[in-house]
Design an enzyme around this catalytic site. Structure first.
Site, PDB file in Angstrom:
ATOM      1  N   HIS A   1      41.288 -26.553  20.957  1.00  0.00           N
ATOM      2  CA  HIS A   1      40.789 -25.574  20.394  1.00  0.00           C
ATOM      3  C   HIS A   1      41.814 -25.285  19.425  1.00  0.00           C
ATOM      4  O   HIS A   1      43.591 -25.949  19.289  1.00  0.00           O
ATOM      5  CB  HIS A   1      41.296 -24.375  20.959  1.00  0.00           C
ATOM      6  CG  HIS A   1      40.257 -24.189  21.789  1.00  0.00           C
ATOM      7  ND1 HIS A   1      38.958 -22.776  21.290  1.00  0.00           N
ATOM      8  CD2 HIS A   1      39.162 -24.483  22.416  1.00  0.00           C
ATOM      9  CE1 HIS A   1      38.239 -22.590  21.962  1.00  0.00           C
ATOM     10  NE2 HIS A   1      38.034 -24.205  22.986  1.00  0.00           N
TER      11      HIS A   1
ATOM     12  N   GLU B   1      32.850 -25.342  18.387  1.00  0.00           N
ATOM     13  CA  GLU B   1      31.852 -23.293  17.863  1.00  0.00           C
ATOM     14  C   GLU B   1      32.854 -23.402  16.155  1.00  0.00           C
ATOM     15  O   GLU B   1      33.691 -24.030  16.056  1.00  0.00           O
ATOM     16  CB  GLU B   1      32.668 -23.198  19.043  1.00  0.00           C
ATOM     17  CG  GLU B   1      32.610 -23.448  20.004  1.00  0.00           C
ATOM     18  CD  GLU B   1      33.684 -24.378  21.068  1.00  0.00           C
ATOM     19  OE1 GLU B   1      34.474 -24.966  20.662  1.00  0.00           O
ATOM     20  OE2 GLU B   1      33.155 -24.267  22.150  1.00  0.00           O
TER      21      GLU B   1
ATOM     22  N   GLY C   1      22.134 -27.599  26.560  1.00  0.00           N
ATOM     23  CA  GLY C   1      20.815 -27.567  27.017  1.00  0.00           C
ATOM     24  C   GLY C   1      20.228 -28.566  26.699  1.00  0.00           C
ATOM     25  O   GLY C   1      21.003 -29.438  26.853  1.00  0.00           O
TER      26      GLY C   1
END
Length: 319
Positions: free
Chosen positions: A38, A106, A173
């Site tokens: 991150h 993200e 997904g």
């Protein structure tokens, strides 16, 4: 039966703490490590975000466990040619015990360099092209590439492991799972969903490894553990695509009041009931996962590792 590993959180702990947790994980009987990648934490309460590649270098000298990023986004914040160099060096430093986990990322971490955050379909296109570039560079040959999203000119990695770095692809997904089946050396997902595992295996993944992760909060006071989860990781319970599109920790903090202690008590593993911890990990085994990583939320790290060493891991056959 699955192998069980520990998930290191760069959002919540600094470099020295992460290295010490890696040591404790090895001593407790965990077989491998995940580490998050991150630029920002999800919220200010988490409070950390060290550069993952520096931490991996330190961990490689402290323990003998395999380690994998979970996950790196090699598309916007860092060019895939540079990620390939970092991954290859990590593999050399760990004597081939490094896997590169990648995902489409993200906005929280990637928009910081000023690029427009693309929609999901474009992010997956970028990820697939990035993987192609990195695989070519892992050969140690000179690479020139002029693609839809990336340009690479006369790039060659001189420090490479004996075998190319395996690349596992994260998917939550159908489209991302299809990409993992088509282009990955393994599949990463965070929920024990049999349907997603089956899609991966039938879509071309075959017997390649499927890895999953979960967060728990061990503590002798369950109510206090629930409060700790709400304070530090309420973002885990936000629905939909918010985790991919919100650009700053302050946005996640604004949404935190939507997550109640009651919601967390119903949906998170909190406290010191060994049966509850075992059941959470067994759910991944039942869904067909090969490796399961668990992360301890909050400061009670030593108590967590003692608890798992004595009460949880011995009950998980195959560990």
């Amino acid at each position: 039966m699955p192998e069980y590993g520990y998930f290191l959180s760069c959002e919540e702990f600094g470099p020295a703490e992460l290295v010490e947790q890696a040591r404790m994980a090895e001593q407790a009987g965990f077989r491998s490590l995940w580490i998050s990648d991150h630029y920002h934490p999800w919220n200010s309460a988490q409070g950390q975000s060290p550069f993952v590649w520096s931490v991996i270098g330190a961990i490689s000298q402290a323990v003998s466990l395999p380690i994998e990023t979970a996950v790196t986004c090699p598309t916007v914040r860092i060019h895939p040619a540079v990620v390939a160099q970092a991954a290859a060096t990590s593999a050399v430093m760990t004597n081939g015990r490094f896997r590169l986990g990648v995902g489409s990322g993200e906005a929280l971490n990637e928009h910081v360099v000023g690029h427009t955050w693309p929609p999901a379909d474009v992010r997956l296109e970028m990820l697939e092209e990035a993987i192609l570039i990195m695989r070519r560079l892992f050969t140690g040959e000179e690479v020139t590439h002029h693609g839809t999203h990336y340009t690479v000119e006369n790039a060659r990695l001189y420090t490479v492991p004996d075998e190319p770095v395996p690349i596992d692809i994260s998917g939550f997904g159908p489209k991302a799972t299809a990409l993992a089946a088509r282009a990955g050396d393994g599949y990463i997902t965070m929920m024990p969903e049999t349907d997603m595992v089956e899609q991966f295996r039938k879509g071309g993944g075959g017997t390649k490894p499927v890895s999953g992760g979960t967060k728990v909060c061990w503590g002798t006071d369950r109510a206090e553990a629930v409060r700790t989860v709400r304070r530090l990781w309420s973002n885990e319970f936000l629905p939909g695509e918010m985790g991919q599109v919100l650009p700053s920790p302050s946005h996640f903090e604004q949404l935190a009041p939507l997550i109640t202690e009651e919601m967390i008590a119903r949906n998170a593993v909190c406290g010191d009931d060994a049966d509850e911890h075992v059941a959470a990990l067994t759910a991944f085994a039942d869904a067909g996962f090969d490796v399961v990583y668990v992360n301890q939320i909050g400061p009670e790290q030593r108590g967590f590792f003692d608890f798992y060493r004595t009460k949880v891991l011995p009950r998980l056959s195959g560990n």
